[in-house]
Design a protein around this motif. Structure first.
Motif, PDB file in Angstrom:
ATOM      1  N   GLU A   1       0.866  -1.178   0.000  1.00  0.00           N
ATOM      2  CA  GLU A   1       0.000   0.000   0.000  1.00  0.00           C
ATOM      3  C   GLU A   1       0.901   1.226   0.000  1.00  0.00           C
ATOM      4  O   GLU A   1       1.742   1.394   0.895  1.00  0.00           O
ATOM      5  CB  GLU A   1      -0.910   0.002   1.232  1.00  0.00           C
ATOM      6  N   LEU A   2       0.743   2.079  -1.008  1.00  0.00           N
ATOM      7  CA  LEU A   2       1.604   3.249  -1.180  1.00  0.00           C
ATOM      8  C   LEU A   2       0.782   4.533  -1.005  1.00  0.00           C
ATOM      9  O   LEU A   2      -0.344   4.620  -1.498  1.00  0.00           O
ATOM     10  CB  LEU A   2       2.257   3.235  -2.571  1.00  0.00           C
ATOM     11  N   PHE A   3       1.394   5.493  -0.325  1.00  0.00           N
ATOM     12  CA  PHE A   3       0.696   6.783  -0.139  1.00  0.00           C
ATOM     13  C   PHE A   3       1.741   7.909  -0.244  1.00  0.00           C
ATOM     14  O   PHE A   3       2.663   8.008   0.568  1.00  0.00           O
ATOM     15  CB  PHE A   3       0.003   6.835   1.216  1.00  0.00           C
ATOM     16  N   LYS A   4       1.597   8.740  -1.271  1.00  0.00           N
ATOM     17  CA  LYS A   4       2.554   9.825  -1.536  1.00  0.00           C
ATOM     18  C   LYS A   4       2.065  11.132  -0.911  1.00  0.00           C
ATOM     19  O   LYS A   4       0.951  11.587  -1.191  1.00  0.00           O
ATOM     20  CB  LYS A   4       2.724   9.980  -3.043  1.00  0.00           C
TER      21      LYS A   4
ATOM     22  N   ASP B   1       3.451  15.218   0.634  1.00  0.00           N
ATOM     23  CA  ASP B   1       4.224  16.356   0.120  1.00  0.00           C
ATOM     24  C   ASP B   1       5.727  16.127   0.228  1.00  0.00           C
ATOM     25  O   ASP B   1       6.497  16.552  -0.647  1.00  0.00           O
ATOM     26  CB  ASP B   1       3.847  17.646   0.863  1.00  0.00           C
ATOM     27  N   THR B   2       6.155  15.451   1.305  1.00  0.00           N
ATOM     28  CA  THR B   2       7.600  15.333   1.547  1.00  0.00           C
ATOM     29  C   THR B   2       8.108  13.892   1.570  1.00  0.00           C
ATOM     30  O   THR B   2       9.326  13.679   1.594  1.00  0.00           O
ATOM     31  CB  THR B   2       7.955  15.989   2.885  1.00  0.00           C
ATOM     32  N   GLN B   3       7.210  12.939   1.618  1.00  0.00           N
ATOM     33  CA  GLN B   3       7.642  11.546   1.731  1.00  0.00           C
ATOM     34  C   GLN B   3       6.601  10.600   1.134  1.00  0.00           C
ATOM     35  O   GLN B   3       5.479  10.992   0.810  1.00  0.00           O
ATOM     36  CB  GLN B   3       7.879  11.183   3.206  1.00  0.00           C
ATOM     37  N   ILE B   4       7.028   9.355   1.032  1.00  0.00           N
ATOM     38  CA  ILE B   4       6.129   8.295   0.558  1.00  0.00           C
ATOM     39  C   ILE B   4       6.052   7.223   1.644  1.00  0.00           C
ATOM     40  O   ILE B   4       7.097   6.723   2.101  1.00  0.00           O
ATOM     41  CB  ILE B   4       6.636   7.669  -0.755  1.00  0.00           C
TER      42      ILE B   4
END
Length: 261
Positions: free
Chosen positions: A79-82, A84-87
């Motif tokens: 599960e990926l969530f991008k 403003d500053t990190q993923i």
């Protein structure tokens, strides 16, 4: 605190946009493979190009991937969530799930082939049944024809026996004719039974229940065997108990068949 059983099946970490691991947030699954400041692409090369293309602030699911840690291969979902500053990357160990799914698929394939084999066997059995039915019809047709062919000469023999017995004959010839007529009648009953397929196949052969003389039946058997007994070195003996009743109820033809077996 996260239970150990759950902690072992996932790991949550963060990376920068270039894929460098910046933090291990939770979980211990394959923890030795993911080290802060190392690139996540070392163990998840399939993420190259994916991280850059992720939409901002929109969850993304990646299923059915494979990684290798300490010479062990694992099936994983991510599960990926991008932001403003990190993923943020949440990795789930799905090895057992995929193993069970694989086994279920294999069982389903096995069942499919078994069903196909059963269908083929049923088709083969149906063909054999039709062959057996045809053979049974041919047997019935043959016996029906033989019924006519056998009964006609047999009725002639019985008719001539009756005609001869009405003539003036010496005692010995009269006895021969009597035995011939008795044997002929017994044979006619046997032929009728053999040719009556419906009764035999249904197991409904009915015995006659009439007054008969056991002594006379034994005498008929004796007469039949005497005329075919040619070995003078063997004595033919028939014994009957004095306690036998004169008349009993039964089927004389069947009793005589039993004695002649």
């Amino acid at each position: 605190m996260i239970p150990a059983k759950i902690d072992d099946v996932f790991i949550q970490l963060t990376t920068d946009y270039s894929g460098v691991i910046t933090n291990i947030v939770a979980g211990s699954f394959a923890k030795t493979a993911f080290i802060i400041q190392d690139s996540i692409y070392d163990f998840c090369p399939f993420l190259e190009g994916t991280l850059e293309a992720l939409p901002l602030n929109d969850p993304f699911l990646l299923e059915g991937m494979v990684i290798v840690s300490e010479n062990t291969e694992y099936n994983i979902d991510l599960e990926l969530f991008k932001e403003d500053t990190q993923i943020t990357i949440l990795i789930h160990n799905r090895s057992n799930v995929y193993k069970y799914v694989s086994e279920l698929n294999q069982n389903r394939n096995d069942i499919f082939f078994i069903k196909r084999e059963l269908a083929e066997k049923n088709i083969e059995l149906e063909k054999l049944r039709k062959i057996a039915d045809k053979a049974n019809e041919e047997k019935s047709r043959f016996l029906a024809m033989m019924s006519h062919e056998i009964r006609n000469p047999l009725n002639s023999i019985l008719g001539y026996s009756e005609m001869i017995s009405s003539e003036k004959l010496n005692k010995k010839v009269a006895e021969y004719i009597k035995n011939l007529s008795s044997a002929g009648k017994n044979l006619k009953v046997i032929v009728d039974d053999i040719l009556d397929l419906s009764r035999i196949e249904a197991g409904k052969l009915v015995l006659v229940n009439e007054e008969i003389s056991i002594l006379e039946t034994i005498q008929n058997c004796k007469n039949d065997f005497q005329h075919i007994h040619t070995n003078k070195n063997v004595e033919l003996v028939f014994l009957a108990s004095d306690k036998l009743p004169e008349i009993v109820l039964g089927d004389a033809v069947r009793i005589q068949q039993y004695y002649q077996i």
